[in-house]
Enzyme design. Sequence first.
Site, PDB file in Angstrom:
ATOM      1  CG  ASP A 177      53.243  -6.250   6.840  1.00 39.42           C
ATOM      2  OD1 ASP A 177      51.352  -6.071   6.423  1.00 39.42           O
ATOM      3  OD2 ASP A 177      52.797  -5.746   7.009  1.00 39.42           O
TER       4      ASP A 177
ATOM      5  CB  ALA B 271      56.370  -3.849   7.340  1.00 37.68           C
ATOM      6  CB  ALA B 272      58.565   1.289   8.268  1.00 40.70           C
TER       7      ALA B 272
ATOM      8  CE  LYS C 189      57.482  -1.082   4.474  1.00 36.78           C
ATOM      9  NZ  LYS C 189      56.765  -1.161   4.291  1.00 36.78           N
TER      10      LYS C 189
ATOM     11  CB  CYS D  32      45.988  -0.852   6.403  1.00 39.90           C
ATOM     12  SG  CYS D  32      46.897  -1.824   8.159  1.00 39.90           S
TER      13      CYS D  32
HETATM   14  C1  RUB Z   1      50.263  -3.255   9.173  1.00 46.01           C
HETATM   15  C2  RUB Z   1      50.004  -3.226   7.869  1.00 46.01           C
HETATM   16  C3  RUB Z   1      50.210  -2.352   6.716  1.00 46.01           C
HETATM   17  C4  RUB Z   1      52.083  -2.667   7.020  1.00 46.01           C
HETATM   18  C5  RUB Z   1      52.649  -1.171   5.461  1.00 46.01           C
HETATM   19  O1  RUB Z   1      49.828  -4.803  10.135  1.00 46.01           O
HETATM   20  O2  RUB Z   1      49.265  -4.316   6.863  1.00 46.01           O
HETATM   21  O3  RUB Z   1      49.623  -2.009   5.779  1.00 46.01           O
HETATM   22  O4  RUB Z   1      52.342  -3.432   7.543  1.00 46.01           O
HETATM   23  O5  RUB Z   1      52.786  -0.436   6.776  1.00 46.01           O
HETATM   24  P1  RUB Z   1      49.775  -5.133  11.408  1.00 46.01           P
HETATM   25  P2  RUB Z   1      53.851   0.253   6.801  1.00 46.01           P
HETATM   26  O6  RUB Z   1      49.033  -3.604  12.068  1.00 46.01           O
HETATM   27  O7  RUB Z   1      48.900  -6.223  11.409  1.00 46.01           O
HETATM   28  O8  RUB Z   1      51.186  -4.856  12.321  1.00 46.01           O
HETATM   29  O9  RUB Z   1      53.730   1.500   5.863  1.00 46.01           O
HETATM   30  O10 RUB Z   1      53.718   1.597   7.922  1.00 46.01           O
HETATM   31  O11 RUB Z   1      55.419  -0.190   7.632  1.00 46.01           O
END
Ligand code: RUB
Length: 319
Positions: free
Chosen positions: A200, A25-26, A236, A131
């Site tokens: 997300d 997401a980030a 988020k 994840c």
């Molecule tokens: C990624 C996912 C991550 C969040 C948070 O899914 O579920 O846990 O996006 O990530 P995908 P962050 O791989 O399908 O994009 O903390 O880096 O924003």
Amino acid sequence: MGEPEIRAAVEETAVQIAEMEIRGAATIADAAARALERQATESDAEGAEAFRREMRAAARRLLDTRPTAVSLPNSLRYVLGRMDGDSVESLRASTVAGAREFRARLETAQDDLGAIGANRLQDGDTVLFHCHSTDVLSCIEAAVERGTSLEAIVKETRPRKQGHITARELRELGVPVTLIVDGAAGRYLDESDHVFVGADSVTADGAVVNKIGTRPLAVTARERDTPVVVAAQTLKLDPTTLSGHTVEIEMRDEREVVGDDERVEIGEITVENPAFDVTPPRYVDAIVTERGQFPPESIVFLMRELFGEQSTRPWEDGS
Ligand code: RUB
């Protein structure tokens, strides 16, 4: 009036997001802001209204890629919300400044969140991961920098195996890693002091939308009294859920689950591949943001403070 021209940099970013070359997401939010900056910089629109139309069209192209991570529309909201002026030059300058400010804030927010999340971790703790989340890894990095010694159990995270990325990055931080298949999580929860996951989207009622498999992990962790911590910058938080909208769960290609040959071998079946699931707030102990740690049920107050009651859609023509 022809179709607004979307620059190649935006199209490339959109394809990379859809195909998950850019993911998480980030990282998606950062890439979207960068793409809008390129659109603004490279635009040869004649006239302020033509420029605005182009920026909105570019934002819609980016938005069309993946539906679940709210960081994407929140990034577009931020950048388009800063676009201001009545000439192309002033619109361009304000958009570029907005995109840069957004990306700088993202980095600061992640560092601040990491420092707060690290407070939960004690020397000798074992953390179970699902994840790949840069917000989660920021907590671990901050703890390691303070000299906290940690061990990691990392779920593979089928079907795309984001756990492998987490495992590699934890190794780079000097954290010893044990990799397990997703189905083994219950067994290893007994040895874990915390579960750390990213998000997300977080909804107004404190539910956490994250990579598929988060919910069963959180339910099992609750049954064993292992605390579940969600590391999620305020980026988020989904403002549309304040007015009752729900988060769309992305369904991805079945070939991520089963190859063409395997499918033929199995025979006529249906394959489904939801990319995310929703963990109800009762299974989450804390949501760690750059603004502090919150019980999930209270996140709505932070959302109201940050977004008010309204969520904007500045990418729509006529907005
Ligand atoms: C990624 C996912 C991550 C969040 C948070 O899914 O579920 O846990 O996006 O990530 P995908 P962050 O791989 O399908 O994009 O903390 O880096 O924003």
